[in-house]
Motif scaffolding. Structure first.
Motif, PDB file in Angstrom:
ATOM      1  N   ASP A 127       0.847  -1.197   0.000  1.00  0.00           N
ATOM      2  CA  ASP A 127       0.000   0.000   0.000  1.00  0.00           C
ATOM      3  C   ASP A 127       0.880   1.245   0.000  1.00  0.00           C
ATOM      4  O   ASP A 127       2.110   1.158  -0.112  1.00  0.00           O
ATOM      5  CB  ASP A 127      -0.963  -0.027   1.194  1.00  0.00           C
ATOM      6  N   ASN A 128       0.267   2.415   0.118  1.00  0.00           N
ATOM      7  CA  ASN A 128       1.027   3.669   0.035  1.00  0.00           C
ATOM      8  C   ASN A 128       2.099   3.768   1.109  1.00  0.00           C
ATOM      9  O   ASN A 128       3.218   4.223   0.848  1.00  0.00           O
ATOM     10  CB  ASN A 128       0.077   4.870   0.132  1.00  0.00           C
ATOM     11  N   GLU A 129       1.763   3.348   2.337  1.00  0.00           N
ATOM     12  CA  GLU A 129       2.747   3.410   3.424  1.00  0.00           C
ATOM     13  C   GLU A 129       3.947   2.521   3.115  1.00  0.00           C
ATOM     14  O   GLU A 129       5.101   2.938   3.264  1.00  0.00           O
ATOM     15  CB  GLU A 129       2.095   2.974   4.738  1.00  0.00           C
ATOM     16  N   THR A 176       6.036   4.020   0.307  1.00  0.00           N
ATOM     17  CA  THR A 176       6.792   5.208   0.729  1.00  0.00           C
ATOM     18  C   THR A 176       8.063   4.799   1.467  1.00  0.00           C
ATOM     19  O   THR A 176       9.155   5.338   1.212  1.00  0.00           O
ATOM     20  CB  THR A 176       5.924   6.111   1.625  1.00  0.00           C
ATOM     21  N   ASN A 177       7.945   3.844   2.369  1.00  0.00           N
ATOM     22  CA  ASN A 177       9.117   3.384   3.119  1.00  0.00           C
ATOM     23  C   ASN A 177      10.126   2.690   2.204  1.00  0.00           C
ATOM     24  O   ASN A 177      11.344   2.870   2.351  1.00  0.00           O
ATOM     25  CB  ASN A 177       8.687   2.431   4.235  1.00  0.00           C
ATOM     26  N   HIS A 178       9.617   1.912   1.255  1.00  0.00           N
ATOM     27  CA  HIS A 178      10.507   1.237   0.315  1.00  0.00           C
ATOM     28  C   HIS A 178      11.200   2.245  -0.601  1.00  0.00           C
ATOM     29  O   HIS A 178      12.410   2.120  -0.882  1.00  0.00           O
ATOM     30  CB  HIS A 178       9.710   0.233  -0.526  1.00  0.00           C
ATOM     31  N   SER A 182      -0.602  -5.081   4.199  1.00  0.00           N
ATOM     32  CA  SER A 182      -0.133  -5.483   2.865  1.00  0.00           C
ATOM     33  C   SER A 182       0.307  -6.941   2.842  1.00  0.00           C
ATOM     34  O   SER A 182       0.062  -7.664   1.863  1.00  0.00           O
ATOM     35  CB  SER A 182       1.021  -4.579   2.416  1.00  0.00           C
ATOM     36  N   LYS A 183       0.957  -7.382   3.923  1.00  0.00           N
ATOM     37  CA  LYS A 183       1.366  -8.790   4.010  1.00  0.00           C
ATOM     38  C   LYS A 183       0.149  -9.708   3.988  1.00  0.00           C
ATOM     39  O   LYS A 183       0.119 -10.717   3.285  1.00  0.00           O
ATOM     40  CB  LYS A 183       2.158  -9.029   5.303  1.00  0.00           C
ATOM     41  N   ASN A 184      -0.863  -9.346   4.785  1.00  0.00           N
ATOM     42  CA  ASN A 184      -2.071 -10.163   4.839  1.00  0.00           C
ATOM     43  C   ASN A 184      -2.774 -10.219   3.482  1.00  0.00           C
ATOM     44  O   ASN A 184      -3.264 -11.280   3.065  1.00  0.00           O
ATOM     45  CB  ASN A 184      -3.042  -9.610   5.899  1.00  0.00           C
TER      46      ASN A 184
END
Length: 429
Positions: free
Chosen positions: A169-171, A174-176, A232-234
Motif C-alpha cells: 500500500d502507500n505506506e 513510501t518506506n521502500h 499489505s502482508k495479509n
C-alpha cells in the motif's frame, strides 16, 4: 514515394486473420464464463489521460507515445495502453453508480508505442485486456490471474510461468522508496541517464531497468517485501492462498515491479518458457491500481487488470507447435455455364446465403473447367452445376467433392436439400 507499411506495423492477411479470429473467439467465450463485458474506447485520448493515468516518469509517456495537436490546438495521443482509457470511460460514464459492482470489463484494442520494433514487439500492437473496477478483495486479484491463465490453457499452452509480487500500500511503498533512494544514491553516477532521473521521480522503476540489470547494486537493492506493513502482508498472503486453492502455480519475484506508475499491491506477469520463443518471454502483465480512478477525477475506486499481447500469444502457440484448427473449406461453389444460367446463379447464391449456407461463384467469366479449379482452390464440399439444359428442366446437379457422388435436385428444393446435406456432414463429424 514510400508505399510500404510503416516500420513497426504489419498487414494481417486473410489466412492469418482466421487464426486471430479463432483466438479472439476462444478468449471471448472465457470472458463470458467469468461474467466480464466488453468495452470499446476511442483510439486516441486527450494526452493528459495518459500523463496522469500512466505516469509522467514512465518510458511510455516520456519516450513512446504518438502525440499530435488537432486543428483546435488540443494535444491528443494514440492509445499506448488500455487501462487509463477504461478508467477514464468509467469516470465519464459514471459506471461507479452501476448497481452491479464490481464492474468487470474486457477489451480487444490496438495500441501504439514508438519503440524499436523486434519480433513480437511492434509499434502498432494488438492487445486483449481486462479491468475490474470497484472491489478491493484479494479474491478479485486471484480471479483476474485465473482468467489470464485460463486463456492460455484453453488454447493449449503448457510452458508457462506465473510470477507475482506485492508492491504494497502507500505506506509500504513510501518506506521502500526511501530505502531505494538511500541505496542507489551512492551509485547514481554509475547508473544510466534514465535511472538517474528515476532516482528522484520513481526509484522503484530502477529495478526494472534493462540497461543496469547487471549492476552490483541491483543484486543488493532492498526488496519491497521487506517493507510490507501488516495489512499489505495479509493481502498478499490471501492472494497466494486463493491461487493455491485454484491449483495455479506461481513464483514470487521480489524484483517484479511492472512499468507503470499506477500499480500497488498485487503485480504479476505470465511468461513463456517454450524452447525457441525468444529473449523477451513476457506474454501478459498486470496488477492492482487503487488510486488511478481518483487520479482521473473519479471517486475512490479500487481496480485491477492486465494486458495480453496477441502477437506474443500467437508466437507462443507457434513455439509450442500448437495447431490452430481453421476450417478453410467452403460449403458450396456454384458453377454456371451460359448467360441465362449465370443470371439464375446470382439468384440461387442469394437464396442459399439467406438460408445460412456459405457459397461462392465465379465472377471472372471463366470456362467450366476453370470454375471447377476455383471450387478446388476454395476447398468446396459441394459443387453445384447449372447449365442451360439444367435450367430448362429446373434442376441443378449437386456433386459431393469427397465422394464424387452427383445427384440432380429441383431448383425449388436446393436450399432445403443443401441444409440437410451440410447438417448431416456436421453430425457425422
Amino acid at each position: 514515394m514510400n508505399m510500404k507499411a510503416p516500420r513497426g506495423t504489419v498487414d494481417i492477411l486473410p489466412k492469418d486473420a482466421r487464426k486471430w479470429q479463432f483466438v479472439e473467439s476462444k478468449i471471448k467465450n472465457i470472458c463470458d464464463k467469468f461474467n466480464f463485458e466488453e468495452i470499446r474506447t476511442p483510439l486516441f485520448e486527450h494526452t493528459e489521460v495518459f500523463q496522469r493515468g500512466v505516469g509522467d516518469s514512465t518510458d511510455i509517456v516520456q519516450k513512446e507515445m504518438y502525440t499530435f495537436e488537432d486543428r483546435g490546438g488540443r494535444s491528443l495521443t494514440l492509445r499506448p495502453e488500455g487501462t487509463a482509457s477504461v478508467a477514464r470511460a468509467f469516470v465519464e460514464n459514471k459506471l461507479f453508480g452501476d448497481p452491479n459492482q464490481p464492474v468487470k470489463l474486457y477489451y480487444f484494442a490496438q495500441m501504439f508505442r514508438y519503440e524499436r520494433p523486434q519480433k513480437g514487439r511492434m509499434r502498432q500492437l494488438n492487445q486483449f485486456g481486462v479491468e475490474v473496477l470497484g472491489s478491493a478483495s484479494p479474491a478479485v486479484d486471484a480471479e483476474v490471474i485465473d482468467l489470464a491463465m485460463s486463456c492460455y490453457r484453453e488454447l493449449g499452452l503448457k510452458s508457462l510461468k506465473l510470477v507475482i509480487n506485492s508492491l504494497g500500500d502507500n505506506e509500504s511503498r513510501t518506506n521502500h522508496r526511501r530505502a531505494l533512494v538511500e541505496h542507489f544514491t551512492p551509485h547514481k553516477d554509475e547508473l544510466c541517464k534514465d535511472c538517474q532521473t528515476r532516482l528522484s521521480q520513481n526509484p522503484l522503476r530502477i529495478l526494472d531497468c534493462k540497461t543496469d540489470s547487471d549492476h552490483p547494486a541491483m543484486k543488493t537493492a532492498p526488496s519491497i517485501l521487506e517493507f510490507l506493513n501488516e495489512e499489505s502482508k495479509n493481502y498478499f498472503d490471501q492472494v497466494k492462498d486463493y491461487l493455491t486453492a485454484m491449483g495455479i502455480d506461481y513464483i514470487v519475484d521480489k524484483n517484479l515491479v511492472r512499468g507503470l506508475d499506477y500499480y500497488n499491491h498485487t503485480a504479476f506477469e505470465i511468461m513463456s518458457e517454450a524452447e525457441g520463443f525468444g529473449a523477451i518471454t513476457t506474454l501478459a502483465g498486470g496488477g492492482r491500481y487503487n488510486g488511478l480512478v481518483e487520479e482521473l477525477g473519479g471517486p475512490a475506486t479500487p481496480g485491477i487488470g492486465f494486458g495480453m499481447g496477441l502477437e506474443r500469444l500467437l508466437m507462443a502457440l507457434e513455439a509450442e507447435k500448437k495447431e490452430i484448427p481453421i476450417d478453410e473449406a467452403l460449403d458450396c461453389f456454384l458453377v454456371a455455364v451460359g448467360d441465362e444460367a449465370e443470371k439464375e446463379a446470382v439468384r440461387l447464391v442469394h437464396e442459399l446465403r439467406k438460408n445460412g449456407i456459405q457459397v461462392d461463384k465465379d465472377y471472372q467469366g471463366r470456362k467450366m473447367k476453370a470454375q471447377f479449379k476455383s471450387a478446388d482452390r476454395n476447398k468446396a464440399k459441394y459443387v453445384l452445376i447449372l447449365g442451360e439444359d439444367e435450367l430448362q428442366k429446373q434442376i441443378i446437379n449437386v456433386k459431393e467433392m469427397q465422394t464424387g457422388e452427383q445427384v440432380e435436385i429441383p431448383l425449388s428444393q436446393l436450399a432445403m436439400t443443401m441444409q440437410e446435406k451440410l447438417q448431416g456432414g456436421i453430425e457425422n463429424e
